[in-house]
Structure formats: structure tokens, C-alpha cells
Scaffold this motif. Sequence first.
Motif, PDB file in Angstrom:
ATOM      1  N   MET A   7       0.846  -1.203   0.000  1.00  0.00           N
ATOM      2  CA  MET A   7       0.000   0.000   0.000  1.00  0.00           C
ATOM      3  C   MET A   7       0.880   1.252   0.000  1.00  0.00           C
ATOM      4  O   MET A   7       1.840   1.341   0.766  1.00  0.00           O
ATOM      5  N   LYS A   8       0.553   2.212  -0.860  1.00  0.00           N
ATOM      6  CA  LYS A   8       1.342   3.432  -0.949  1.00  0.00           C
ATOM      7  C   LYS A   8       1.196   4.293   0.302  1.00  0.00           C
ATOM      8  O   LYS A   8       0.126   4.368   0.906  1.00  0.00           O
ATOM      9  N   LYS A   9       2.297   4.961   0.638  1.00  0.00           N
ATOM     10  CA  LYS A   9       2.301   5.834   1.801  1.00  0.00           C
ATOM     11  C   LYS A   9       1.957   7.258   1.392  1.00  0.00           C
ATOM     12  O   LYS A   9       2.540   7.802   0.451  1.00  0.00           O
ATOM     13  N   ILE A  10       1.002   7.857   2.107  1.00  0.00           N
ATOM     14  CA  ILE A  10       0.627   9.243   1.831  1.00  0.00           C
ATOM     15  C   ILE A  10       1.739  10.170   2.302  1.00  0.00           C
ATOM     16  O   ILE A  10       2.184  10.105   3.445  1.00  0.00           O
ATOM     17  N   LEU A  11       2.190  11.027   1.406  1.00  0.00           N
ATOM     18  CA  LEU A  11       3.278  11.954   1.706  1.00  0.00           C
ATOM     19  C   LEU A  11       2.762  13.366   1.954  1.00  0.00           C
ATOM     20  O   LEU A  11       3.240  14.076   2.842  1.00  0.00           O
ATOM     21  N   LEU A  12       1.772  13.762   1.171  1.00  0.00           N
ATOM     22  CA  LEU A  12       1.251  15.133   1.204  1.00  0.00           C
ATOM     23  C   LEU A  12      -0.243  15.095   0.939  1.00  0.00           C
ATOM     24  O   LEU A  12      -0.714  14.322   0.104  1.00  0.00           O
ATOM     25  N   SER A  13      -0.985  15.924   1.656  1.00  0.00           N
ATOM     26  CA  SER A  13      -2.439  15.969   1.478  1.00  0.00           C
ATOM     27  C   SER A  13      -2.943  17.408   1.434  1.00  0.00           C
ATOM     28  O   SER A  13      -2.451  18.265   2.176  1.00  0.00           O
ATOM     29  N   ALA A  14      -3.911  17.629   0.563  1.00  0.00           N
ATOM     30  CA  ALA A  14      -4.690  18.866   0.583  1.00  0.00           C
ATOM     31  C   ALA A  14      -6.077  18.506   1.094  1.00  0.00           C
ATOM     32  O   ALA A  14      -6.676  17.533   0.634  1.00  0.00           O
ATOM     33  N   VAL A  15      -6.570  19.269   2.066  1.00  0.00           N
ATOM     34  CA  VAL A  15      -7.881  18.997   2.657  1.00  0.00           C
ATOM     35  C   VAL A  15      -8.749  20.239   2.535  1.00  0.00           C
ATOM     36  O   VAL A  15      -8.499  21.256   3.186  1.00  0.00           O
ATOM     37  N   ASP A  16      -9.735  20.182   1.652  1.00  0.00           N
ATOM     38  CA  ASP A  16     -10.673  21.301   1.438  1.00  0.00           C
ATOM     39  C   ASP A  16      -9.944  22.623   1.224  1.00  0.00           C
ATOM     40  O   ASP A  16     -10.305  23.660   1.799  1.00  0.00           O
ATOM     41  N   VAL A  17      -8.917  22.585   0.399  1.00  0.00           N
ATOM     42  CA  VAL A  17      -8.099  23.780   0.169  1.00  0.00           C
ATOM     43  C   VAL A  17      -8.812  24.756  -0.763  1.00  0.00           C
ATOM     44  O   VAL A  17      -9.260  24.392  -1.854  1.00  0.00           O
ATOM     45  N   CYS A  18      -8.900  25.993  -0.327  1.00  0.00           N
ATOM     46  CA  CYS A  18      -9.474  27.081  -1.128  1.00  0.00           C
ATOM     47  C   CYS A  18      -8.447  28.204  -1.245  1.00  0.00           C
ATOM     48  O   CYS A  18      -7.669  28.449  -0.327  1.00  0.00           O
ATOM     49  N   LYS A  19      -8.470  28.860  -2.379  1.00  0.00           N
ATOM     50  CA  LYS A  19      -7.620  30.033  -2.579  1.00  0.00           C
ATOM     51  C   LYS A  19      -8.393  31.048  -3.400  1.00  0.00           C
ATOM     52  O   LYS A  19      -8.900  30.743  -4.483  1.00  0.00           O
ATOM     53  N   SER A  20      -8.507  32.249  -2.868  1.00  0.00           N
ATOM     54  CA  SER A  20      -9.204  33.310  -3.585  1.00  0.00           C
ATOM     55  C   SER A  20      -8.348  34.571  -3.571  1.00  0.00           C
ATOM     56  O   SER A  20      -7.507  34.776  -2.693  1.00  0.00           O
ATOM     57  N   PHE A  21      -8.558  35.391  -4.578  1.00  0.00           N
ATOM     58  CA  PHE A  21      -7.851  36.664  -4.707  1.00  0.00           C
ATOM     59  C   PHE A  21      -8.889  37.785  -4.759  1.00  0.00           C
ATOM     60  O   PHE A  21      -9.973  37.615  -5.322  1.00  0.00           O
ATOM     61  N   LYS A  22      -8.519  38.923  -4.192  1.00  0.00           N
ATOM     62  CA  LYS A  22      -9.399  40.078  -4.253  1.00  0.00           C
ATOM     63  C   LYS A  22      -8.964  40.969  -5.399  1.00  0.00           C
ATOM     64  O   LYS A  22      -7.824  41.419  -5.457  1.00  0.00           O
TER      65      LYS A  22
END
Length: 253
Positions: A1-16
Motif C-alpha cells: 500500500m502506498k504511503k501518503i506523503l502530502l495531502s490537501a484537505v478542502d483547500v481554497c484560494k481566492s484573490f481580491k
Amino acid sequence: MKKILLSAVDVCKSFKIGKNHVDVLNNVSVDFYEGDFTIIMGASGAGKSTLLYALSGMDKISKGKVIYKEKEISSLSEKQIANLRSHDFGFVFQQTHLVSNLTLFENVAVAGYLGKERSTKETCTRTEELFKQMNVGNEKDRIPSEVSGGEAQRATVARAIINEPGIVFADEPTGALNKNNTQEVLNILSELNKSGQSIIMVTHDLRAALRGNRLLYLEDGKIVDEKEMPSYEQSDGKDREVQLNNWLASMKW
């Protein structure tokens, strides 16, 4: 089973922009695995580079979490993020961002001095080894303006991996190269991945995308599909290209 190295969890990015908020990433949740060569694709403006910068801590996210080796990096201070980037992450961009008045060797060695506690001798030895690996040793004493784009980019790859990073982040690393130099850089990245280096790369170039074993497709700031492929072997290029073209066609790419 592959090992998780990096995760994004509900990532949002907005600019004004003026009085308006423009959402570039919309609740992106995705795991990245150790040893994978992950490709991020999508139309222009889909949020590919923004996602890469968010994952690597180069850009602050508006909401959500980014987790590296079970540690939330999105909440770290600027100093802590800078330390993480110099020790654990390597970067290769379309433009090399090499220091113009330093030789290729000095550009790579300086990154080695800053990222790891090594002696001068150890750093120089490591740098020499990388220049041989990148097949650019004959140009090591030249400044960036004196070498070809491909040679400069190979030195940039050496700089990215001198501190043995957990992940190499690449944003259109072949975008400014001709066909031959593109192949040379891609071959180096493929060999690094075969040796166990985890890579996350943004590209719009089919030749580059063929090198990945996992492909993510981004649309309007969301991951809408992904495709798993076997690890890259030059001999399976034609079949691989057909598979990738069919998948991209289904995405209306």
C-alpha cells in the motif's frame, strides 16, 4: 500500500480584485503518495500553478489544510515554511531563477550550504556528483548566461535535489526548452523518479505528461478526474500516448 506523503484537505484560494473575490481553488482535497510522479493538467486558468504553490507552502491558502508527513504546514510561520522549503522541498520552474553572477556550480552549492548541515568538502562533493548525474559537469564554472537553456535547467534540477527533498515541485519545467533539451530534462526527472524521488509537476505538454504514473485534471479550481498509469518506460511510449490522448479528449482538453 502506498504511503501518503502530502495531502490537501478542502483547500481554497481566492484573490481580491477590486471589490470582487475570485475563487481559484475550490475545496480541493487530494492525497499525494511517496514515490509517485504526479502530473497536474488542465486548461489555462484552471488553477494548476496556484495548487502547486499552495501545496508547497509558497502561497498562503484562504481555507483548508495542507499536510506534509502528518504535519499541517499551512499553519506554520513564514520562518518555519522557509525552513521546510529549503530542507524538504525542491523546486524547478519554467524559468531557472539561477543567480546571474554565480557559476552553475556556485548556484547549486549555495543551496546545499543553506539546506543541510554539511562541511564545505561534503557540499562540494555532493555538487560534483550531481553535475555528473545531470551531464552538465563541463559547464559547471560558467555563469547562467553562458550556457544553453537545457544546461541551465539541468543545473536547476541539481539545485532542487541537492538536499535530498521529500518532494520535487515542478511548474512547466520544459516550457521554455526546445525538443532536444525537453527530452533531456524529462529523462532526468524520470530517472530521479525511478530512484524513488516523489515529483509533482504541472504541465500542458503531452510529452511531459507521459512521464507521470498518476495524472490529475483540474477544472475551475477543482480536481474533476484522475488517471493511473504504470511507471514510465520508453518502450511503451506509443500505447501510453494513445491512452493519455483518449483521457484528455474525454476531459475536452
